[in-house]
Design an enzyme around this catalytic site. Structure first.
Site, PDB file in Angstrom:
ATOM      1  CE1 TYR A 252      -3.007   3.166   0.812  1.00  0.00           C
ATOM      2  CE2 TYR A 252      -2.081   3.128   3.030  1.00  0.00           C
ATOM      3  CZ  TYR A 252      -2.839   3.747   2.060  1.00  0.00           C
ATOM      4  OH  TYR A 252      -3.446   4.955   2.329  1.00  0.00           O
ATOM      5  CE  LYS A 256      -2.314   6.870  -1.497  1.00  0.00           C
ATOM      6  NZ  LYS A 256      -3.476   7.471  -2.211  1.00  0.00           N
TER       7      LYS A 256
END
Length: 516
Positions: A252, A256
């Site tokens: 994640y 990002k």
């Protein structure tokens, strides 16, 4: 007022005169991606409550067609409890008023032109959109690498490219996360990532190569005739491997961070605001206290503890050397939205301000809450208001044990729970599965704790403190511009954590659990 409740007070304040931000939003057309997400919904509700005369909100929803998108808008957004303040205020006109301002757009940021197939609709959007708010993301720490890249990395670039085709657009606001910093320590500044930057000196990051690696890995797995489940697990593990190779703890935050890099590289003269919140929790005040959807990070720990499924967890609770090592880093969702809305007003077409700025929205520097605090607050709540299980019995909880080292935690789990459970498994076999239900329940609880600890250990032991000097400057500018500091509060110093956790957040979690 005698006998009044928190919600009564909130409802009574809805008719107050708003300041210049309401005037700013009037007549504006805004594109919001990730529209069914927790943060996006609170943002949309705020805009409509703030300024019913907003021109239009284009909400991008993953759907096959416009009819499906409209149904998702109705079912997953405007029919939620979050909109009850507006529903009460607008009465019988609520549905008509909302649907006259919101356009449900079927699409997907993973595709060029955001997957918007209707050419006439695309042209209309390009002609009208003035502000883009990109909230779309997959927030699963353990996501398939190809999926996370498509959404969190290259999806961001697709939104940017779509924005460049909009004739009137003057601001791109992108929501990221403070944890793009990886596992850095000390004061973490509100600074940008540069293309190819990595958190490990020994590695070089090539984002195009990362996509190629993911595609090649996926092709290899497909040729092995794996089941869908096995293929998904392999792609998840591959994402973790690539993240850790480059210094990030999970897929994640790695994807990002790469999304931020692409924005910085290709934005050109596009005015860019990046908002990086920390762990987002339930509403503090607006539109009413305690609204939440889904369980996030610390919420999972709180609920597991209240249900009696979680009795110990790794963390720096007992560290006597460094108080900073024991702090949580959460922020109520309405404060994040307030920061987003104020940043929109301040940076929209104001060239005297930076054309690229990053804001950390976090409590870790100004008003930190300690692990010992959350332990104390949760214990206080659940001893007075015990969880009632499916059999109608109240669950008795003890104090949560926090173990200061992960290796000791997992060793303790093995000795105290895993090995005895294996013995119990054999006993159950000899007893003709007489204790099967008990064994299944215990096995589920142990796996839950082990999975949770493994997933969140980088954050349980995280020692970084997020600098908020840009956010402080934004608050100062907001005051100078006459923006209502109460209506648009994003200063974590104003949070009473004990009152919030015991009287607002945990009751909100329980209401969500009942709804679910």
């Amino acid at each position: 007022m005698k006998g009044s409740t928190r919600e009564d007070e909130q409802f009574q304040n809805q008719d107050m005169e708003f300041d210049r931000i309401a005037k700013f939003v009037q007549g504006k057309t805004i594109l919001v991606t990730g529209a069914t997400g927790f943060l996006s919904k609170v943002f949309v509700e705020k805009i409509l409550r703030l300024q019913p005369k907003v021109n239009k909100l284009y909400l991008l929803l993953r759907a096959q067609d416009e009819e499906s998108a409209l149904q998702r808008l109705i079912d997953e957004i405007i029919n939620t409890e979050l909109f009850k303040v507006l529903r009460r205020k607008w009465g019988s006109e609520f549905n008509h008023s909302v649907l006259s301002k919101i356009v449900a757009v079927a699409g997907d940021i993973s595709f060029e032109n955001l997957g918007v197939k209707d050419f006439m609709l695309r042209q209309k959007m390009w002609n009208e959109i003035e502000i883009i708010v990109n909230v779309a993301a997959t927030t699963d720490f353990y996501e398939r690498y190809d999926v996370a890249l498509d959404i969190n990395t290259f999806g961001v670039l697709n939104v940017l490219n779509f924005g460049k085709k909009c004739d009137k657009v003057k601001l791109f606001l992108h929501v990221s996360t403070v944890y793009v910093c990886g596992e850095q320590t000390g004061i973490i500044l509100e600074k940008r990532f540069y293309m190819g930057e990595t958190l490990k000196e020994t590695s070089n990051l090539n984002i195009i190569e990362e996509r190629r690696n993911a595609e090649e890995k996926l092709d290899q797995l497909r040729h092995q005739s794996l089941s869908d489940e096995a293929l998904t697990i392999e792609m998840k593990e591959f994402g973790l491997k690539r993240a850790k190779l480059n210094g990030w703890p999970n897929t994640y935050v790695f994807t990002k961070a790469m999304g931020e890099m692409l924005l910085g590289k290709f934005k050109g003269e596009f005015p860019l605001v990046i908002v990086r919140p920390s762990m987002i929790t339930s509403t503090y005040k607006q539109p009413f206290p305690g609204w939440i959807e889904g369980l996030r990070t610390i919420d999972i720990v709180i609920m597991g503890y209240g249900k009696g499924e979680l009795t110990c967890f790794p963390g720096n609770l007992n560290s006597a050397l460094d108080v900073e090592m024991k702090t949580m880093r959460q922020i109520p969702v309405d404060m994040v939205v307030n920061a987003m809305v104020v940043a929109m007003e301040v940076h929209y077409a104001n060239h005297q301000y930076s054309r690229e700025i990053i804001y950390h929205v976090s409590s870790s520097l100004q008003n930190p809450m300690k692990y010992s605090d959350i332990q104390k607050f949760a214990y206080c709540y659940f001893t007075k208001n015990p969880w009632v299980d499916r059999n109608g019995r109240s669950v008795k909880i003890g104090e949560l044990t926090v173990i200061s080292r992960t290796d000791l935690f997992f060793l303790s789990m093995q000795l105290k729970y895993v090995l005895p459970l294996k013995v119990f498994y054999l006993i159950n076999i000899f007893c003709c599965q007489r204790f099967k239900k008990v064994h299944t329940k215990l096995d589920r609880q142990i796996k839950f704790v082990m999975r949770l600890a493994q997933l969140y250990k980088p954050y349980a032991f995280f020692t970084g403190i997020f600098d908020v000097r840009n956010l402080d400057k934004l608050e100062k500018v907001a005051r100078e511009r006459g923006i209502d500091g109460a209506e648009f509060d994003f200063n974590s110093r104003n949070i009473d954590w004990e009152d919030y956790i015991i009287n607002i957040h945990i009751p909100g979690l329980l209401k969500h659990a009942i709804r679910s």
